[in-house]
Write an enzyme that holds these catalytic residues in place. Structure first.
Site: not given
Ligand SMILES: [Ca+2]
Ligand SMILES: [Ca+2]
Ligand SMILES: *[C@@H]1O[C@H](CO)[C@@H](O)[C@H](O)[C@H]1NC(C)=O
Ligand SMILES: *[C@@H]1O[C@H](CO)[C@@H](O)[C@H](O)[C@H]1NC(C)=O
Ligand SMILES: *[C@@H]1O[C@H](CO)[C@@H](O)[C@H](O)[C@H]1NC(C)=O
Ligand SMILES: *[C@@H]1O[C@H](CO)[C@@H](O)[C@H](O)[C@H]1NC(C)=O
Ligand SMILES: *[C@@H]1O[C@H](CO)[C@@H](O)[C@H](O)[C@H]1NC(C)=O
Ligand SMILES: *[C@@H]1O[C@H](CO)[C@@H](O)[C@H](O)[C@H]1NC(C)=O
Ligand SMILES: *[C@@H]1O[C@H](CO)[C@@H](O)[C@H](O)[C@H]1NC(C)=O
Ligand SMILES: [Ca+2]
Length: 574
Positions: A208, A222, A224, A258
């Site tokens: 995940v 969820d 993603n 940077s």
């Molecule tokens: Ca994770």
């Molecule tokens: Ca999702």
């Protein structure tokens, strides 16, 4: 006790040191190096504060310590206890901050180098001033050097050790320090966390993370981190499938330096007329981000911060891509490191990208290292510039490696190096914040001072020598040409390459045409990096360029954006 007791000075010093360490350029502390610069800045601030507030040097020192958060305040006071009497005595006798810091032994004169000075010198010049100051200082403690120089701030203050190691790249190869499931994404912001790479929405499972191809269309949860999940009661289909399935989600990544990380030292920190209480309140956060502000950068920026005073707004490739398709929410990775050049991009930065070829979505990866291959602080600066041959070898290896990690359908946007002649052109005769009050330090003075201490981020461009500045730009152009040639001749299985110039001149011209000043686009404290306004304008320019020349990688506008907004609000924020 180390003089680097003030944390912003720790940062000033360490970030310069990190410039060198991360690129394996040997950092010798010539003439006191960064410690000398830090001492001189602090003594000068004390001196100027006493003028601004019409108070004694002693009171001005207390004032400066008072501006710091409690944990640093104590160390500050201890320092004043040891070094204060000397500073008071010498400044009251009209010695310059440069001479005071020689007396305090932070600045030295190491033959054959000349003594370095930032400020104009009273009565007989710097060498006379140093002599007088050292004599007077002898009245005070004899073991001053031991007291001041021997300990290491990194080991002294709670919580700082980790930050120091972070800045030096010792930890995790620029990966998040707090990342329990080791997927490269964190739940905290600094220490290479969500300021840099989209926030992890479950730090106990590596599968995940932002950019993952959703498992079972995120029917139940969820996977993603884009905030979209669950099932539409009407059609019985998962929202992720309905809203994102055909939308070709894309992440944004950056291998950069940077400038890409958005290095920024707030001018308020070194401007005595506006310094104030609380200005250093979030200094631990700032230190943990290596003095970089990636969350406001032109590639992966996602927020408008209003502290400390921010001069400008945030616009970025990530924001534009997210706006085009809200399914891309949180899918960004800023892998930019102060001081990085082509060799570090190959050996370190590219290896730190978190992307799984089979289980993640494709991404648009920016390769943007705009100066360090021609920038260094060595007296023989040209010897230490990357040659076109070395550039080519490193970039070829980087490109080959990327083909093994970028998911099919990705794109690589390579930008050329900047033409840093704009720095001298627009800055040299202007006053630096440290010299505004008395009109006594210009950028030309600052550049020469940093060069003298051999801590300049770029001798080649931050120089009064026009021949050298021209040479540096010619080398930069030759290196850009290497990138351009590779982009037009090489093909890879999993991504397409597109080259574009780093269009600093165009961006400056556009800004001036709108009534802006060229120097608004350059960081006031270091006189070197692109400013907030510059970041945002460059982002807009880059987007327009890609829309015109490489539109296929940007994907289509997602027709479901409005529905996503209605159902999922801010999608969990950043
Ligand atoms: Ca994770
Ligand atoms: Ca999702
Ligand atoms: C750093 O540079 C030195 C001297 O040029 C070289 O001997 C050493 O192998 C380099 N180290 C790394 C890690 O590249
Ligand atoms: C930041 O502010 C600018 C200008 O006010 C605005 O256009 C932009 O959308 C804002 N960005 C974010 C991320 O809120
Ligand atoms: C410190 O950061 C917080 C949010 O992260 C912000 O609200 C606050 O204004 C900042 N304070 C200062 C003095 O910059
Ligand atoms: C690029 O990095 C890889 C991995 O560290 C290394 O094996 C290779 O030699 C590097 N290429 C060059 C030209 O240094
Ligand atoms: C990529 O993800 C797949 C499926 O989750 C996993 O089996 C594989 O080991 C991962 N590859 C790498 C290089 O981590
Ligand atoms: C540096 O380059 C500029 C622009 O190409 C040129 O006009 C100038 O004469 C050059 N100066 C020197 C000293 O070579
Ligand atoms: C200016 O730089 C060039 C190139 O590095 C060098 O050959 C020349 O001696 C320098 N001129 C001065 C006055 O230092
Ligand atoms: Ca994680």
């Amino acid at each position: 006790m180390d003089f680097k007791f003030l944390v912003f000075v720790l940062l000033l010093s360490n970030s310069v040191a990190a410039f060198y360490k991360s690129t394996n350029r040997s950092l010798k502390d010539v003439n006191g190096g960064t410690d000398c610069a830090a001492c001189t800045i602090i003594v000068s601030l004390i001196d100027q504060l006493s003028l601004v507030y019409s108070e004694s040097i002693d009171q001005a020192m207390q004032r400066l310590c008072g501006y710091l958060p409690d944990q640093y305040n104590t160390v500050c006071k201890e320092f004043i206890y040891v070094a204060g009497p000397i500073i008071v005595d010498l400044l009251a006798n009209g010695e310059s901050p440069d001479a005071v810091c020689h007396a305090l032994t932070f600045c030295t004169t190491d033959p054959p180098n000349p003594p370095c000075k930032l400020y104009p010198q009273p009565r007989g010049g710097l060498e006379a001033g140093i002599k007088r100051s050292k004599l007077r200082a002898m009245k005070y403690t004899s073991n001053l050097r031991e007291l001041l120089v021997n300990s290491d701030i990194c080991n002294m203050l709670p919580g700082l050790k980790q930050i120091c190691e972070m800045i030096e790249g010792k930890l995790n190869n620029h990966e998040p320090v707090l990342d329990i499931d080791k997927d490269g994404f964190s739940i905290i912001d600094s220490l290479r966390g969500s300021s840099w790479r989209g926030k992890d929405c479950d730090d106990s499972r590596a599968a995940v993370h932002p950019g993952a191809r959703p498992v079972d269309w995120d029917r139940y949860e969820d996977s993603n981190c884009n905030g979209i999940y669950g099932v539409d009661p009407v059609s019985g289909k998962p929202y992720e499938q309905l809203f994102c399935g055909d939308s070709k989600p894309m992440g944004v990544g950056l291998l950069g330096d940077s400038a890409g990380a958005h290095f920024h030292i707030p001018a308020e920190w070194v401007t005595p007329t506006v310094m104030g209480l609380d200005m250093f309140a979030n200094i631990t956060f700032v230190a943990g981000n290596e003095l970089d502000w990636p969350s406001m950068s032109g590639t992966t920026g996602y927020q408008n911060l209003t502290w400390p005073t921010v001069h400008g707004w945030t616009d970025s490739a990530y924001l534009r891509l997210r706006q085009r398709n809200l399914c891309n929410h949180r899918d960004y990775q800023n892998i930019a490191v102060n001081g990085a050049r082509a060799s570090s991009a190959n050996s370190t930065l590219s290896r730190s990208l978190s992307r799984n070829q089979t289980s993640d979505y494709p991404m648009i990866l920016f390769y943007s290292l705009i100066g360090n291959d021609v920038c260094n602080g060595h007296p023989d600066t040209i010897e230490h510039m990357t040659t076109p041959e070395v550039m080519k070898a490193n970039v070829i290896d980087t490109l080959a490696y990327l083909d093994t990690v970028l998911p099919a359908g990705s794109a690589l946007i390579m930008t050329g190096l900047a033409d840093g002649r704009v720095l001298w052109k627009y800055m040299n005769s202007r006053y630096h914040p440290l010299g505004e009050l008395r009109g006594d330090v210009t950028y030309a003075d600052l550049y020469a001072y940093l060069m003298c201490l051999q801590v300049s981020p770029c001798n080649g461009w931050m120089s009064s020598n026009e021949t050298l500045r021209n040479f540096t730009s010619e080398r930069a152009a030759a290196l850009s040409k290497v990138l351009q040639d590779l982009a037009s001749t090489r093909t890879y299985k999993n991504y397409k390459i597109h080259y574009m110039d780093f269009a600093l001149h165009t961006v400056i011209d556009e800004w001036v045409a709108q009534g802006g000043k060229p120097w608004d686009l350059i960081e006031p404290v270091d006189g070197f990096h692109p400013s907030q306004i510059s970041q945002a304008l460059t982002a807009a320019y880059t987007w327009t360029h890609l829309m015109q020349n490489f539109p296929e990688v940007l994907g289509k506008e997602n027709p479901h954006n409005e529905q996503i907004r209605q159902l999922f609000g801010d999608q969990g924020g950043h």
